[in-house]
Write an enzyme that holds these catalytic residues in place. Sequence first.
Site, PDB file in Angstrom:
ATOM      1  CE  LYS A  29      87.700  75.447  28.623  1.00  0.00           C
ATOM      2  NZ  LYS A  29      89.246  76.129  29.370  1.00  0.00           N
ATOM      3  CB  SER A  30      84.524  76.353  24.197  1.00  0.00           C
ATOM      4  OG  SER A  30      85.935  76.754  24.403  1.00  0.00           O
ATOM      5  CG  ASP A  56      86.873  74.457  33.355  1.00  0.00           C
ATOM      6  OD1 ASP A  56      87.192  74.783  34.669  1.00  0.00           O
ATOM      7  OD2 ASP A  56      87.153  75.261  32.556  1.00  0.00           O
ATOM      8  CG  ASN A  99      92.253  78.826  37.401  1.00  0.00           C
ATOM      9  OD1 ASN A  99      91.772  79.796  36.834  1.00  0.00           O
ATOM     10  ND2 ASN A  99      93.014  78.240  36.252  1.00  0.00           N
ATOM     11  N   GLY A 101      87.611  80.678  32.933  1.00  0.00           N
ATOM     12  CA  GLY A 101      86.851  80.856  32.214  1.00  0.00           C
ATOM     13  C   GLY A 101      85.773  81.020  31.589  1.00  0.00           C
ATOM     14  CD  GLN A 177      87.479  82.841  28.705  1.00  0.00           C
ATOM     15  OE1 GLN A 177      87.322  83.060  29.838  1.00  0.00           O
ATOM     16  NE2 GLN A 177      87.691  81.374  28.356  1.00  0.00           N
ATOM     17  CB  SER A 205      90.668  84.035  20.580  1.00  0.00           C
ATOM     18  OG  SER A 205      91.934  84.046  21.941  1.00  0.00           O
ATOM     19  CG  ASP A 322      92.231  78.063  24.776  1.00  0.00           C
ATOM     20  OD1 ASP A 322      93.626  78.287  25.293  1.00  0.00           O
ATOM     21  OD2 ASP A 322      91.353  77.540  24.804  1.00  0.00           O
ATOM     22  CE  LYS A 349      94.251  82.113  26.480  1.00  0.00           C
ATOM     23  NZ  LYS A 349      92.224  81.275  25.714  1.00  0.00           N
ATOM     24  CD  GLU A 350      93.071  77.690  31.707  1.00  0.00           C
ATOM     25  OE1 GLU A 350      92.036  76.894  31.729  1.00  0.00           O
ATOM     26  OE2 GLU A 350      94.031  78.222  30.779  1.00  0.00           O
ATOM     27  NE  ARG A 353      97.214  77.618  28.984  1.00  0.00           N
ATOM     28  CZ  ARG A 353      96.267  77.329  29.091  1.00  0.00           C
ATOM     29  NH1 ARG A 353      95.685  77.747  27.389  1.00  0.00           N
ATOM     30  NH2 ARG A 353      95.265  76.838  29.130  1.00  0.00           N
ATOM     31  CG  HIS A 394      93.033  72.098  30.531  1.00  0.00           C
ATOM     32  ND1 HIS A 394      92.700  71.872  30.050  1.00  0.00           N
ATOM     33  CD2 HIS A 394      93.778  73.336  31.370  1.00  0.00           C
ATOM     34  CE1 HIS A 394      91.770  73.381  29.454  1.00  0.00           C
ATOM     35  NE2 HIS A 394      92.551  74.269  30.124  1.00  0.00           N
ATOM     36  NE  ARG A 395      93.421  74.441  26.053  1.00  0.00           N
ATOM     37  CZ  ARG A 395      92.936  73.266  26.395  1.00  0.00           C
ATOM     38  NH1 ARG A 395      93.493  72.068  25.461  1.00  0.00           N
ATOM     39  NH2 ARG A 395      91.269  73.566  25.896  1.00  0.00           N
ATOM     40  CE  LYS A 425      91.079  75.008  33.026  1.00  0.00           C
ATOM     41  NZ  LYS A 425      89.861  76.667  33.496  1.00  0.00           N
TER      42      LYS A 425
END
Length: 443
Positions: A29-30, A56, A99, A101, A177, A205, A322, A349-350, A353, A394-395, A425
Amino acid sequence: MTQSKHYPQHIDLEPVMHAEGTVRLPGSKSISNRTLLLAALSEGTTTIHDLLASDDTMVMLGALRSLGIVWEEIDERTIVVHGQAGVLPNHEADLFMGNAGTAIRPLTAALAVIGGDYTLHGVSRMHERPIGDLVDALNEIGTQIEYTGEQGFPPLRIRRGHIHANRMSVRGNVSSQFLTALLMSAPLMARGHAVTIDVVGELISKPYIEITLNLMRRFGVTVEQNGWASFTVQPGQKYVSPGSIHVEGDASSASYFLAAGAIGGGPVRVEGVGQDSIQGDVRFADALARMGATITRGENWIEARGNGVLKAIDADFNHIPDAAMTIAVAALYADGTSTLRNIASWRVKETDRLAAMATELRKVGATVEEGADYISITPPEELLPATIDTYDDHRMAMCFSLAALDGKARRGNAMRINDPKCVAKTFPDYFEAFASIARNELF
């Protein structure tokens, strides 16, 4: 691109006696969303192979189309993007960012620098995810971004500003980000002078920043680094299409299958990411090795094999937040208390968490201590059957599928995963892939 699955309201997972097999990973995704934006900002046409087909990336593709960027789908995993050399055909657009990011943050910076009249909004959780540090950094140099809801959070209104400075600063301890967004837009600002971005405080990160810098180089822009304290883009550089580019398999998604191999015996091999990956989350395999798994790597694959009960771990996971979520569930199969430290970013995060993981781990019988930036997990003697809530994250869904594993510790149990469609996602086919390595025969 088609990515939706008609999942039921919940999925029931029976205990899995053994995990073994090979999984071809979806694209990162990234990497996918960064590559799409860089291709749109570049001179020339870019063919993107192995692009992730997920919610995403659909958000990013939809936004680019609304901005007038032309792209064509060659097949489900191949997109051709016609770059616009740092300009956007449409100077007005209303952009729904879901959603995502990885989409809203870089787009916010690019749109603010290029200028126009844009609105960006998303689902309710997106409007709870902070963006104030990025907005402050941009507005301090002359862009014009306004909040149309709560201060510091989307939705946003972007109007044409006037950039009057060539040095900016951004906090590094909330989300990497924000720095990624500024880096990707910096060449658009460095027309006649260098642009420098200073990082205030600790940068979290860092591997995700390495992905950003690597992809910018692929598109012709080199960033000078002063360690992790500042980054400079010299004038005269512009994004130029590399012609074609392949998206690596998602290293965060690899974590679930590697952990399954470590818990459920294995071997489980993931294909699409290997020893030369540009993704920091491949370091997840090192954490599994510390817990006693046998890890082997090839050019385009990684494999995990279990060696009995895992060893408890106490480690800093700031570099792979993640993938660290998977370690939290793997800790259910360890020989003592595991502590994951320096993971405050989980809270933005989403979902939150840290809170969500603590709640769901307790459902399966674990003793959990939740701190501001850490979590400690003591496994139960036997896992309890549970109904896992996923918080539209999702995670959470993918992590807790691992609690169905029986493994040599005889700790697996039936698990119900609520709202399984949230995996769309990043990994729409996740539960099919998980079923492909699930074996019901005993060792």
